[in-house]
Design a protein around this motif. Structure first.
Motif, PDB file in Angstrom:
ATOM      1  N   HIS A   1     101.758  11.046  20.224  1.00 28.76           N
ATOM      2  CA  HIS A   1     102.050  12.145  20.700  1.00 28.76           C
ATOM      3  C   HIS A   1     103.619  12.473  20.662  1.00 28.76           C
ATOM      4  O   HIS A   1     104.200  13.671  21.031  1.00 28.76           O
ATOM      5  CB  HIS A   1     101.677  12.113  22.440  1.00 28.76           C
ATOM      6  CG  HIS A   1     100.224  12.521  22.534  1.00 28.76           C
ATOM      7  ND1 HIS A   1      99.751  12.680  23.854  1.00 28.76           N
ATOM      8  CD2 HIS A   1      99.374  12.687  21.693  1.00 28.76           C
ATOM      9  CE1 HIS A   1      98.391  12.869  23.758  1.00 28.76           C
ATOM     10  NE2 HIS A   1      98.299  12.670  22.323  1.00 28.76           N
ATOM     11  N   GLY A   2     104.291  11.622  20.426  1.00 28.65           N
ATOM     12  CA  GLY A   2     105.618  11.929  19.755  1.00 28.65           C
ATOM     13  C   GLY A   2     106.920  11.991  20.801  1.00 28.65           C
ATOM     14  O   GLY A   2     108.103  11.480  20.560  1.00 28.65           O
ATOM     15  N   GLU A   3     106.422  12.337  21.980  1.00 29.25           N
ATOM     16  CA  GLU A   3     107.708  12.486  23.244  1.00 29.25           C
ATOM     17  C   GLU A   3     107.009  11.884  24.409  1.00 29.25           C
ATOM     18  O   GLU A   3     105.843  12.060  24.826  1.00 29.25           O
ATOM     19  CB  GLU A   3     108.258  13.805  23.287  1.00 29.25           C
ATOM     20  CG  GLU A   3     108.710  14.481  21.996  1.00 29.25           C
ATOM     21  CD  GLU A   3     110.103  13.868  21.578  1.00 29.25           C
ATOM     22  OE1 GLU A   3     110.528  13.149  22.586  1.00 29.25           O
ATOM     23  OE2 GLU A   3     110.423  14.025  20.462  1.00 29.25           O
ATOM     24  N   PHE A   4     107.892  11.350  25.288  1.00 34.25           N
ATOM     25  CA  PHE A   4     107.383  10.896  26.639  1.00 34.25           C
ATOM     26  C   PHE A   4     106.691  11.891  27.497  1.00 34.25           C
ATOM     27  O   PHE A   4     105.721  11.824  28.094  1.00 34.25           O
ATOM     28  CB  PHE A   4     108.561  10.433  27.342  1.00 34.25           C
ATOM     29  CG  PHE A   4     109.345   9.080  26.856  1.00 34.25           C
ATOM     30  CD1 PHE A   4     108.389   8.039  26.591  1.00 34.25           C
ATOM     31  CD2 PHE A   4     110.541   8.832  26.687  1.00 34.25           C
ATOM     32  CE1 PHE A   4     108.726   6.803  25.760  1.00 34.25           C
ATOM     33  CE2 PHE A   4     110.699   7.679  26.236  1.00 34.25           C
ATOM     34  CZ  PHE A   4     109.976   6.663  25.686  1.00 34.25           C
ATOM     35  N   GLU A   5     107.429  13.334  27.333  1.00 34.57           N
ATOM     36  CA  GLU A   5     106.915  14.336  28.169  1.00 34.57           C
ATOM     37  C   GLU A   5     105.643  14.977  27.515  1.00 34.57           C
ATOM     38  O   GLU A   5     104.814  15.573  28.349  1.00 34.57           O
ATOM     39  CB  GLU A   5     107.733  15.219  28.310  1.00 34.57           C
ATOM     40  CG  GLU A   5     108.360  15.997  27.172  1.00 34.57           C
ATOM     41  CD  GLU A   5     109.787  15.418  26.449  1.00 34.57           C
ATOM     42  OE1 GLU A   5     110.667  15.901  25.876  1.00 34.57           O
ATOM     43  OE2 GLU A   5     109.997  14.151  26.686  1.00 34.57           O
TER      44      GLU A   5
ATOM     45  N   GLY B   1     103.288  12.626  26.736  1.00 32.73           N
ATOM     46  CA  GLY B   1     102.095  11.581  26.972  1.00 32.73           C
ATOM     47  C   GLY B   1     102.310  10.428  26.143  1.00 32.73           C
ATOM     48  O   GLY B   1     101.388   9.646  26.345  1.00 32.73           O
ATOM     49  N   ALA B   2     103.216  10.531  25.425  1.00 35.69           N
ATOM     50  CA  ALA B   2     103.316   9.234  24.523  1.00 35.69           C
ATOM     51  C   ALA B   2     104.041   8.051  25.569  1.00 35.69           C
ATOM     52  O   ALA B   2     105.061   8.275  25.895  1.00 35.69           O
ATOM     53  CB  ALA B   2     104.370   9.331  23.389  1.00 35.69           C
ATOM     54  N   PRO B   3     103.290   6.817  25.546  1.00 39.44           N
ATOM     55  CA  PRO B   3     103.916   5.608  25.977  1.00 39.44           C
ATOM     56  C   PRO B   3     105.080   5.082  25.590  1.00 39.44           C
ATOM     57  O   PRO B   3     105.923   4.214  25.985  1.00 39.44           O
ATOM     58  CB  PRO B   3     102.775   4.641  26.375  1.00 39.44           C
ATOM     59  CG  PRO B   3     101.765   5.108  25.009  1.00 39.44           C
ATOM     60  CD  PRO B   3     101.899   6.554  24.835  1.00 39.44           C
ATOM     61  N   VAL B   4     105.123   5.339  24.037  1.00 39.64           N
ATOM     62  CA  VAL B   4     106.448   4.930  23.426  1.00 39.64           C
ATOM     63  C   VAL B   4     106.650   6.044  22.275  1.00 39.64           C
ATOM     64  O   VAL B   4     105.875   6.574  21.539  1.00 39.64           O
ATOM     65  CB  VAL B   4     106.197   3.378  22.607  1.00 39.64           C
ATOM     66  CG1 VAL B   4     104.825   3.662  21.670  1.00 39.64           C
ATOM     67  CG2 VAL B   4     107.224   3.123  21.894  1.00 39.64           C
TER      68      VAL B   4
END
Length: 327
Positions: free
Chosen positions: A268-272, A274-277
């Motif tokens: 998902h690429g970015e924390f915002e 939904g990526a956990p890392v």
């Protein structure tokens, strides 16, 4: 046979995207209630504002006659039959519901076809053959073994993967959507690897085919359309995908499984988003960009396909935060 098919097609309730062809005519439609809001005019008259939807789009409907009754009866997610007159209001198609208590009726599951709410890929088996050809292109024995454990040996998973959507609404939200998206991403990363020689092609193809495997458990198709499962709500497809990979990892190099887990966890690429890392390898970064591009291009073509081609611009899309030029 073709004449019979044409006759049955004429009897079919119109889809949301077809309603512009029925302006100033009464229709009987079948839709799912997306939202409802009981409102009141300045002189105290109550009316019910509904947003109705099917797999082709959504439409506003207004009930001036049985507003309070239908507000009590209807809930978002209900599938209903609606009788009303199609009109243009504020440059948008709208259904003015007729003055009858039977003009809006909740339907039972055996009174409608779920295909009104979930589309499907036409060439599922051909797409799956393409997936298997991509598996055959992987030279690394460990990565190929992982792919075979999922897509060849696990027949129940393979069937679920063929039929799963890749989303509820935003992109590839139809039967076979997950398969289509995954194959597209794998084909694109393969091409990218032909430009950037230092990328690990086998890792990227494997990660592309596995990055969304958790969606097999995240979504279910039922009579209401595509819904999120309890596991999907509580875990999400990224965590479930990492877990599913761990269950198939017996005898495979820890380092290779770790790299694959990172691709799933970071796509998902970015924390915002939904990526956990965050992506922290070249392959993870490529996978993120490519899968994001494929999902957005699919969304754009869905928007364009649903628009009236006589228009110059599409309606504003809140997901992509823009309109699209149609000419």
């Amino acid at each position: 046979m073709s004449n019979l098919r044409e006759a049955l097609e004429k009897l079919r309730p119109p889809y949301a995207e077809e309603l512009r062809n029925f302006v100033d005519r009464e229709i009987d439609g079948v839709f799912k209630v997306k939202s409802k809001r009981l409102q009141e005019t300045k002189d105290g008259k109550k009316f019910l504002l509904l947003t109705l939807e099917d797999r082709t789009g959504s439409v506003r409907a207004i009930d001036w006659y049985n507003a309070e009754l239908n507000d009590q009866v209807l809930q978002p997610g209900n599938v209903v039959s609606v009788s009303g007159k199609v009109v243009y209001f504020e440059e948008k198609v709208q259904i003015n519901i007729l003055n009858s208590q039977s003009a809006v009726r909740k339907l039972t599951e055996n009174e409608y076809d779920v295909e009104r709410f979930v589309g499907s890929v036409k060439n599922v088996e051909e797409l799956y053959k393409t997936l298997l050809r991509l598996v055959d292109k992987v030279r690394d024995n460990d990565y190929k073994e992982i792919l075979k454990r999922f897509f060849v040996e696990d027949v129940s998973f393979a069937e679920a993967f063929k039929n799963a959507p890749a989303g509820m609404k935003i992109h590839h939200a139809y039967r076979g959507g997950l398969l289509e998206h995954s194959v597209n991403v794998a084909k694109i990363v393969e091409s990218v690897c032909n430009i950037y020689d230092d990328l690990d092609k086998d890792l990227l193809i494997t990660g592309a085919l596995l990055h969304d495997i958790g969606k097999v458990k995240e979504y279910v198709i039922n009579q209401k359309g595509i819904e999120v499962t309890t596991d999907g709500e509580l875990m999400g497809h990224i965590l479930m995908g990492v877990e599913m990979l761990s269950q198939k990892a017996r005898g495979i190099s820890y380092d290779k499984i770790l790299r694959l887990k990172h691709l799933i966890a970071s796509h998902h690429g970015e924390f915002e988003w939904g990526a956990p890392v965050l992506p922290k390898t070249p392959e993870a970064l490529v996978l993120h960009f490519v899968e994001n591009m494929d999902s957005k291009i699919n969304r754009v073509f869905q928007i364009i396909d649903k628009e009236d081609r006589e228009k110059e611009w599409s309606e504003y899309d809140s997901n992509l935060s823009r309109r699209f030029f149609l000419r």
